[in-house]
Scaffold this motif. Structure first.
Motif, PDB file in Angstrom:
ATOM      1  N   LEU A 109     109.730  82.269 -39.913  1.00 30.27           N
ATOM      2  CA  LEU A 109     108.681  83.763 -40.471  1.00 30.27           C
ATOM      3  C   LEU A 109     110.065  84.129 -41.386  1.00 30.27           C
ATOM      4  CD1 LEU A 109     106.400  84.723 -37.605  1.00 30.27           C
ATOM      5  CD2 LEU A 109     105.613  83.349 -39.492  1.00 30.27           C
ATOM      6  N   PHE A 110     108.884  84.975 -42.517  1.00 27.14           N
ATOM      7  CA  PHE A 110     110.010  85.393 -43.472  1.00 27.14           C
ATOM      8  C   PHE A 110     110.443  86.948 -42.554  1.00 27.14           C
ATOM      9  CE2 PHE A 110     107.695  83.286 -46.388  1.00 27.14           C
ATOM     10  CZ  PHE A 110     108.798  82.792 -47.040  1.00 27.14           C
ATOM     11  N   PRO A 111     111.726  87.379 -41.842  1.00 25.19           N
ATOM     12  CA  PRO A 111     112.123  88.380 -41.070  1.00 25.19           C
ATOM     13  C   PRO A 111     111.729  89.503 -41.983  1.00 25.19           C
ATOM     14  CG  PRO A 111     114.238  87.096 -41.976  1.00 25.19           C
ATOM     15  CD  PRO A 111     112.897  86.363 -42.665  1.00 25.19           C
ATOM     16  N   TYR A 152     106.254  92.906 -37.658  1.00 24.23           N
ATOM     17  CA  TYR A 152     107.440  92.335 -38.115  1.00 24.23           C
ATOM     18  C   TYR A 152     107.601  91.660 -36.743  1.00 24.23           C
ATOM     19  CZ  TYR A 152     108.651  95.902 -41.337  1.00 24.23           C
ATOM     20  OH  TYR A 152     108.233  96.035 -42.470  1.00 24.23           O
ATOM     21  N   PRO A 153     108.514  89.797 -37.582  1.00 30.24           N
ATOM     22  CA  PRO A 153     108.463  89.568 -36.141  1.00 30.24           C
ATOM     23  C   PRO A 153     109.550  89.010 -35.354  1.00 30.24           C
ATOM     24  CG  PRO A 153     108.265  88.373 -38.571  1.00 30.24           C
ATOM     25  CD  PRO A 153     108.533  89.709 -38.502  1.00 30.24           C
ATOM     26  N   ARG A 154     110.767  90.403 -35.851  1.00 28.95           N
ATOM     27  CA  ARG A 154     111.982  90.288 -34.393  1.00 28.95           C
ATOM     28  C   ARG A 154     110.907  91.371 -33.516  1.00 28.95           C
ATOM     29  NH1 ARG A 154     112.808  96.401 -34.425  1.00 28.95           N
ATOM     30  NH2 ARG A 154     112.038  97.189 -36.497  1.00 28.95           N
ATOM     31  N   GLU A 155     109.382  91.957 -33.406  1.00 28.39           N
ATOM     32  CA  GLU A 155     108.610  92.310 -32.489  1.00 28.39           C
ATOM     33  C   GLU A 155     107.513  91.264 -31.506  1.00 28.39           C
ATOM     34  OE1 GLU A 155     108.247  96.797 -34.787  1.00 28.39           O
ATOM     35  OE2 GLU A 155     107.090  94.316 -35.167  1.00 28.39           O
ATOM     36  N   LEU A 156     107.759  90.107 -31.921  1.00 30.22           N
ATOM     37  CA  LEU A 156     106.385  89.265 -32.000  1.00 30.22           C
ATOM     38  C   LEU A 156     107.570  88.693 -30.601  1.00 30.22           C
ATOM     39  CD1 LEU A 156     104.864  87.925 -35.188  1.00 30.22           C
ATOM     40  CD2 LEU A 156     104.146  89.865 -33.508  1.00 30.22           C
ATOM     41  N   SER A 157     106.790  87.952 -30.073  1.00 32.93           N
ATOM     42  CA  SER A 157     107.347  86.502 -28.503  1.00 32.93           C
ATOM     43  C   SER A 157     107.513  85.511 -29.585  1.00 32.93           C
ATOM     44  CB  SER A 157     106.907  86.553 -27.583  1.00 32.93           C
ATOM     45  OG  SER A 157     105.194  86.754 -27.673  1.00 32.93           O
ATOM     46  N   LEU A 195     115.970  98.269 -44.409  1.00 28.54           N
ATOM     47  CA  LEU A 195     115.902  97.335 -43.495  1.00 28.54           C
ATOM     48  C   LEU A 195     115.688  97.002 -41.645  1.00 28.54           C
ATOM     49  CD1 LEU A 195     120.007  96.605 -44.834  1.00 28.54           C
ATOM     50  CD2 LEU A 195     117.714  95.458 -45.058  1.00 28.54           C
ATOM     51  N   ARG A 196     114.418  97.843 -41.952  1.00 27.72           N
ATOM     52  CA  ARG A 196     113.742  98.762 -41.230  1.00 27.72           C
ATOM     53  C   ARG A 196     113.520  97.256 -40.371  1.00 27.72           C
ATOM     54  NH1 ARG A 196     110.663  99.421 -45.284  1.00 27.72           N
ATOM     55  NH2 ARG A 196     108.559  98.783 -45.059  1.00 27.72           N
TER      56      ARG A 196
END
Lengths: 258, 273
Positions: free
Chosen positions: A89-91, A130-135, B265-266
């Motif tokens: 995914l696009f971060p 955002y992708p970082r928050e997903l499993s 950049l959040r």
């Protein structure tokens, strides 16, 4: 059978490596009908990812012909959806913007389709994450929605659940079958998991390695939804496993020669 | 020294009771500068260190208040800020433009990058005489001198950011059928933002440093001029006031850029300390 959606004839592909030519695929012949769910299974290094990348138009430099709806594949495009091993995914984009990617989310028709897909892949409430928050499983579902938004003629999946834990994987398999049942998108699913191959596919394509050849195509005529514990499932699983082990033996023989 | 002094003013804001952890950490940061200030004041008061070379914090504060009340400080500060910002915007803007151009196209890289790298290696001080000959000692030479310094961090970091775009995401863009234009706008530029922001921070800092050079060399206004003028009259407290103002404004501008950076950049998932 009518005109195949995808036909592969006499496909050969080799790579030039430092150690010389490596035959990645040899005389691969495969016809895929519209609406089919094909699973491709084989040991690592058998060229199953290469096969998928050729269909996607990502890998070139092969001989033989690969046609989608009768037309030769000239390069990657939205008619061939591709799900990678990692979600990719696009971060910097939220879930809904990732699904839309290059399409304007402001357009009402796209907005509506994105919302439908969010529901389809069961990600309601995470549109703005955002992708970082997903499993891992959620991220892969976003990737699937992103591919489906473009209404591909065929969805190519390259070990998409390989990095997930067993429970998440089972859940993802159910989600994917649900999508397939609703949308009837033709699927070609590469895996190294025999259970997964038998559980998902209409037909299981067994590849052997060095050179990558189709060993056997096993039709799985079990009704969906399937249950992994039934005897009929286990019988088919053993059948596939048997072919798979023959492949292994071949590989060992090859290995002994080195 | 000057930076520490500034930290006092800044930490005052965070001293509000919004959680014991923060207060303790802010207090920790205050410990050293406050200690130094107290020691400095005591040593100066008892004549252990020269009042001439090291005016006590109290004298500096008095000098600051005097300069602030006559308005000299603010008019000089305004001139300096305008210079630094103009130079930064000119240099940083061009750096961004050329960084994108050279980053995106191999051909423009071959054409432009060697020349630009050559210019980069010329020290700013070495071109000062030329700039003064060409543009006089007016605003142009100062702004251009600052712009030269501000150009390169943005240029190089934009280039690095663009070239550092994950190839795997390029593959995704191809599979999703991105047009060339969308590839740039939706993939390459967002991917380069972390590096671009780093370049912007470095450039802003350099603009501020370049300003001092420009104003100390040839100027009749600005904080740098105020300082060099004070030096001639051995008015050391004013020199210190100048240093403190430079540090304070520098910190303020860096904080603003960091806040913008944090907002842009959040999405980032990296170690937060």
């Amino acid at each position: 059978m009518g005109e195949a959606l995808l036909s592969i004839t006499e496909l050969n592909k080799h790579f030039d490596t430092a150690g010389g030519k490596v035959q990645a695929l040899e005389d691969v012949e495969l016809e895929v009908q519209e609406g089919e769910f094909i699973t491709v299974i084989g040991p690592s290094g058998c060229g199953k990812s290469t096969l998928l990348r050729i269909i996607a138009g990502l890998d070139t430099g092969y001989t033989g012909s690969v046609t989608l709806e009768g037309a030769a594949i000239s390069g990657p495009g939205i008619d061939k959806g591709f799900i990678f091993q990692e979600h990719r995914l696009f971060p910097w984009l939220t879930v809904e913007k990732n699904i839309a990617s290059d399409l304007p989310l402001g357009r009402p028709d796209i907005r509506q389709r994105v919302d439908e897909l969010v529901e389809l892949v069961k990600l309601g409430g995470f549109e703005k994450s955002y992708p970082r928050e997903l499993s891992g499983g959620m991220a892969q579902r976003v990737a699937i929605a992103r591919a489906l938004l473009r209404s591909p003629k065929v969805l190519l999946l390259d070990e998409p659940f390989g990095a997930l834990d067993a429970f998440t994987r089972a859940h993802m398999q159910a989600v994917l079958l649900d999508i397939w049942r609703r949308n009837r998108t033709t699927m070609i699913f590469v895996t190294h998991d025999i259970d997964e191959a038998v559980f998902l596919g209409n037909r299981v394509v067994i590849l052997e390695s060095r050179p990558g050849r189709i060993r056997k195509i096993v039709p799985i005529d079990l009704p969906y939804p399937r249950t992994k514990t039934t005897t009929s499932f286990q019988e088919l699983r053993l059948k596939v496993l048997n072919y798979f082990e023959k492949v292994d033996e071949l590989e060992l023989k090859d290995g002994a020669g080195i | 020294m000057a930076e520490r002094t500034v930290a006092v003013g800044n930490a005052g804001k965070t001293g509000q009771p919004d959680g014991p952890g923060k207060v303790v950490i802010a207090g920790l940061g205050l410990l050293l500068p406050v200690g130094v200030l107290i020691l400095w004041q005591i040593l100066g008061y008892y004549g252990v260190i020269s009042e001439m070379l090291f005016p006590t914090p109290y004298t500096i504060a008095q000098s600051f208040i005097a300069l602030a009340s006559t308005g000299d400080l603010w008019s000089n500060l305004r001139i300096s800020v305008v210079r630094a910002l103009s130079g930064f915007l000119l240099g940083g803007g061009l750096g961004l433009f050329f960084g994108i151009l050279v980053g995106l196209f191999r051909r423009s890289e071959k054409l432009l990058d060697p020349s630009l790298q050559m210019i980069r290696m010329i020290p700013s001080l070495a071109v000062v005489p030329l700039f003064i000959l060409w543009f006089g000692i007016g605003e142009e030479s100062k702004v251009l001198l600052i712009a030269k310094g501000a150009f390169f961090p943005v240029y190089i970091n934009t280039f690095i950011g663009i070239r550092g775009t994950d190839n795997k995401l390029f593959e995704v863009a191809r599979v999703l059928g991105f047009s060339r234009e969308k590839q740039i706008v939706r993939l390459v530029l967002p991917a380069a933002v972390p590096n671009v922001m780093l370049g912007v921070r470095l450039s802003l800092g350099l603009s501020w440093l370049g300003l001092v050079v420009a104003e100390l060399i040839a100027s009749t206004s600005g904080i740098g001029y105020m300082m060099s003028d004070a030096r001639q009259f051995a008015d050391t407290p004013v020199v210190f006031v100048g240093i403190i103002v430079f540090a304070a404004v520098g910190l303020l501008s860096d904080t603003i850029v960091r806040l913008i950076e944090q907002h842009l950049l959040r999405w980032r998932d990296s170690y937060q300390g």
